[in-house]
Motif scaffolding. Sequence first.
Motif, mmCIF file in Angstrom:
data_model
loop_
_atom_site.group_PDB
_atom_site.id
_atom_site.type_symbol
_atom_site.label_atom_id
_atom_site.label_comp_id
_atom_site.label_asym_id
_atom_site.label_seq_id
_atom_site.Cartn_x
_atom_site.Cartn_y
_atom_site.Cartn_z
ATOM 1 N N THR A 87 43.426 86.602 31.148
ATOM 2 C CA THR A 87 43.154 85.445 30.288
ATOM 3 C C THR A 87 44.129 84.308 30.563
ATOM 4 O O THR A 87 45.221 84.518 31.083
ATOM 5 C CB THR A 87 43.260 85.806 28.791
ATOM 6 N N MET A 88 43.716 83.112 30.182
ATOM 7 C CA MET A 88 44.536 81.903 30.321
ATOM 8 C C MET A 88 44.530 81.191 28.976
ATOM 9 O O MET A 88 43.473 80.690 28.603
ATOM 10 C CB MET A 88 43.946 81.003 31.410
ATOM 11 N N PRO A 89 45.630 81.156 28.223
ATOM 12 C CA PRO A 89 46.918 81.772 28.537
ATOM 13 C C PRO A 89 46.857 83.295 28.470
ATOM 14 O O PRO A 89 45.891 83.881 27.997
ATOM 15 C CB PRO A 89 47.856 81.219 27.454
ATOM 16 N N ALA A 90 47.956 83.893 28.942
ATOM 17 C CA ALA A 90 48.141 85.334 28.881
ATOM 18 C C ALA A 90 48.352 85.762 27.422
ATOM 19 O O ALA A 90 48.518 84.914 26.545
ATOM 20 C CB ALA A 90 49.356 85.707 29.729
ATOM 21 N N GLY A 166 46.820 79.133 35.507
ATOM 22 C CA GLY A 166 46.643 79.982 34.332
ATOM 23 C C GLY A 166 47.723 81.007 34.049
ATOM 24 O O GLY A 166 47.584 81.786 33.109
ATOM 25 N N MET A 167 48.802 81.009 34.832
ATOM 26 C CA MET A 167 49.776 82.098 34.689
ATOM 27 C C MET A 167 50.884 81.717 33.712
ATOM 28 O O MET A 167 52.007 81.380 34.106
ATOM 29 C CB MET A 167 50.344 82.472 36.057
ATOM 30 N N TYR A 168 50.571 81.783 32.420
ATOM 31 C CA TYR A 168 51.539 81.414 31.396
ATOM 32 C C TYR A 168 51.145 82.029 30.060
ATOM 33 O O TYR A 168 49.981 82.396 29.845
ATOM 34 C CB TYR A 168 51.631 79.893 31.258
ATOM 35 N N PHE A 186 50.214 80.872 13.285
ATOM 36 C CA PHE A 186 49.326 80.721 14.437
ATOM 37 C C PHE A 186 50.165 80.286 15.636
ATOM 38 O O PHE A 186 51.254 79.722 15.478
ATOM 39 C CB PHE A 186 48.263 79.650 14.173
ATOM 40 N N VAL A 187 49.646 80.536 16.822
ATOM 41 C CA VAL A 187 50.320 80.085 18.048
ATOM 42 C C VAL A 187 49.346 79.209 18.831
ATOM 43 O O VAL A 187 48.150 79.519 18.931
ATOM 44 C CB VAL A 187 50.812 81.287 18.893
ATOM 45 N N VAL A 188 49.843 78.085 19.333
ATOM 46 C CA VAL A 188 48.998 77.179 20.111
ATOM 47 C C VAL A 188 49.717 76.836 21.409
ATOM 48 O O VAL A 188 50.812 76.266 21.389
ATOM 49 C CB VAL A 188 48.685 75.884 19.335
ATOM 50 N N VAL A 189 49.094 77.227 22.520
ATOM 51 C CA VAL A 189 49.652 76.923 23.834
ATOM 52 C C VAL A 189 48.845 75.778 24.444
ATOM 53 O O VAL A 189 47.631 75.875 24.618
ATOM 54 C CB VAL A 189 49.611 78.158 24.760
ATOM 55 N N MET A 190 49.526 74.681 24.726
ATOM 56 C CA MET A 190 48.902 73.513 25.343
ATOM 57 C C MET A 190 49.027 73.638 26.862
ATOM 58 O O MET A 190 50.052 74.080 27.366
ATOM 59 C CB MET A 190 49.607 72.227 24.909
ATOM 60 N N THR A 203 44.854 65.342 34.563
ATOM 61 C CA THR A 203 43.813 66.356 34.761
ATOM 62 C C THR A 203 42.590 66.085 33.882
ATOM 63 O O THR A 203 42.650 65.311 32.931
ATOM 64 C CB THR A 203 44.357 67.767 34.456
ATOM 65 N N GLU A 204 41.509 66.773 34.215
ATOM 66 C CA GLU A 204 40.259 66.613 33.454
ATOM 67 C C GLU A 204 40.392 67.117 32.018
ATOM 68 O O GLU A 204 39.822 66.556 31.105
ATOM 69 C CB GLU A 204 39.155 67.469 34.114
ATOM 70 N N TYR A 205 41.153 68.200 31.853
ATOM 71 C CA TYR A 205 41.137 68.897 30.561
ATOM 72 C C TYR A 205 42.558 69.204 30.074
ATOM 73 O O TYR A 205 43.470 69.439 30.865
ATOM 74 C CB TYR A 205 40.376 70.219 30.685
ATOM 75 N N TYR A 206 42.695 69.222 28.747
ATOM 76 C CA TYR A 206 43.958 69.564 28.100
ATOM 77 C C TYR A 206 43.673 70.588 26.997
ATOM 78 O O TYR A 206 43.643 70.254 25.808
ATOM 79 C CB TYR A 206 44.628 68.291 27.547
ATOM 80 N N PRO A 207 43.438 71.842 27.375
ATOM 81 C CA PRO A 207 42.980 72.840 26.391
ATOM 82 C C PRO A 207 44.097 73.294 25.451
ATOM 83 O O PRO A 207 45.281 73.183 25.757
ATOM 84 C CB PRO A 207 42.544 74.022 27.268
ATOM 85 N N MET A 208 43.657 73.832 24.314
ATOM 86 C CA MET A 208 44.536 74.605 23.432
ATOM 87 C C MET A 208 44.159 76.070 23.617
ATOM 88 O O MET A 208 42.979 76.415 23.499
ATOM 89 C CB MET A 208 44.282 74.267 21.963
ATOM 90 N N ASN A 209 45.127 76.898 23.884
ATOM 91 C CA ASN A 209 44.883 78.325 24.116
ATOM 92 C C ASN A 209 43.725 78.540 25.093
ATOM 93 O O ASN A 209 42.905 79.448 24.935
ATOM 94 C CB ASN A 209 44.632 79.071 22.801
ATOM 95 N N GLY A 210 43.673 77.684 26.121
ATOM 96 C CA GLY A 210 42.799 77.930 27.259
ATOM 97 C C GLY A 210 41.330 77.652 27.073
ATOM 98 O O GLY A 210 40.539 77.976 27.968
ATOM 99 N N TYR A 211 40.923 77.029 25.975
ATOM 100 C CA TYR A 211 39.494 76.769 25.756
ATOM 101 C C TYR A 211 39.365 75.444 25.021
ATOM 102 O O TYR A 211 40.048 75.212 24.009
ATOM 103 C CB TYR A 211 38.871 77.905 24.945
ATOM 104 N N LEU A 212 38.492 74.579 25.523
ATOM 105 C CA LEU A 212 38.400 73.232 24.982
ATOM 106 C C LEU A 212 37.886 73.243 23.541
ATOM 107 O O LEU A 212 36.840 73.832 23.255
ATOM 108 C CB LEU A 212 37.455 72.372 25.835
#
Length: 522
Positions: A87-90, A166-168, A186-190, A203-212
């Motif tokens: 998964t991305m993030p891990a 995705g390695m984070y 909650f945890v939010v990884v940008m 970049t095209e996308y700036y996801p939160m927890n790997g999903y737009l």
Amino acid sequence: MARIIILCSVVVALVTSGVLISYYSGTIITPGLNTEKIGSAGEAAATTTTSNSSTTPTKKEYTLIAQDAEIEIAPGKVVKTWTFNGTMPAPPLRFTEGDNVTIKFINKTPIPHTIHFHGNHDDLNDGVHPQIMPNETYLYNITAAPAGALMYHCHAHPTSLHIRMGMYGALIVDPKDTPLPPAREFVVVMSEFDSKNLMKFETEYYPMNGYLDQYVHNPLTINQDELLRLYVINLGTTIPYHFHLHSTTAKAYPSGLLSNEQIDVQTIAVGPGDATIIEARWEYPGTYLFHSHGFQEERGNMGQIVVVGEGGGEGGDSNNTSNINNQTIAGNEARSTSMFDWQYELQKKLQNPKVVNYTDAQLGGFPSNNNSNSDRVAHDNITTFTHPTANASGAPIPEHSMPDQGPEEGTNNVNNNNSGVTPSNLEISIVQGSSSLTDTAYQPNPVQVSVGTTVTWRNDDTQPHTVTSGENATPDGRFDSSPNFIPMMTPAATFSHTFTEAGEYPYYCALHPNMVGTVNVS
Ligand SMILES: [Cu+2]
């Protein structure tokens, strides 16, 4: 007692962009040790041994596996990623300050990776040296510190690429002695993602927890006047995130460190590689936005928080009837409620990861030897780390020695006439040590061919490369051995392209953009 043997070898040492990077390998054989729990999140997944003595740190073990995976980052938008555990993030990792943490890292991909943890540790556990080769295992041992919102990510070269692929993941360390006030957590990884060119600044996308925009449709849910605690981590590589909550102001721990004093914020800037811990309450029930205050909010960085009033109410999107969205809303007065597992299950459900399972042959580009050298015992009895002192054939090699510059004569089917017009086929070698070379990495170079010629590049180096058309590290889309870095050209791999139009075709290695070549077609 598990007997642990470590076999190490220097595979190659190279200078890239002025930085000396040594690629080592370490194969660990651990009979009887089998603690893999793929895809489990947080503390629940850690194998915990509590010691009898209050002065001995608690030992925790966790397994992370480097895996290539196809995941969805938006409905129907499938992208290729490099991941820990698919998964991305891990998975978010969560420990208590002072825990003795062992991370068993297994690389099941064709290229080198590592794990670098933010926080305090020694050089063997810093995730820079050694680089962990395909099919190899390494045990990282760290003490969880300091308390706060930290992170972990791959630090193989080029690090920005490995992170963006995705390695984070989040690394949360709870304080040992004084727990934080009860809150819903909650945890939010940008992060940053681009499906066309992962080396672009914007970049095209700036996801939160790997999903737009995943929390627009699956909002975080909290009770009116309940304390929200958000661990916000920026694993982007370029610009800050300016984290903002609607309809309330917040208190923030700068840099995500609990040793800092909280400050009052309406928005807080979090730079790449940095974090914050946000605490807030809502006076009014309703549905509110949270996002990065800036253009990222239109590119996937948007979420909603549903604040449930005294009379109760539905949290979540009425279109989403999945159990995964049924957040427990009952407050717990005594201690904090972690929503990390709910978030990670939601992420996995949305991303629907398809892990690439490589065969041993596909992972076999980096042979390790059978010479066991144990010159350093790291930490406790968990494992023995060794510094590699031999090359793949077992012969000792001098420190800082460089790989051969170019192929041996007679070993390659390469036309060494640098500008000769050739018949319908031409072979170009990616020479040994090419990561540190520029226009001699591909040989011969430049080449002159006629229309209709098929050029075949062969990787004669000991590490992966690409053949990507374009200039200044920007692909022009005319040919590419490895669109978005997959598949990588592993040692001995070839890539062919037939040139059907006259012109000049510059190309480079997307992993090592210093490597450049040109094909002139007439
Ligand atoms: Cu990596």
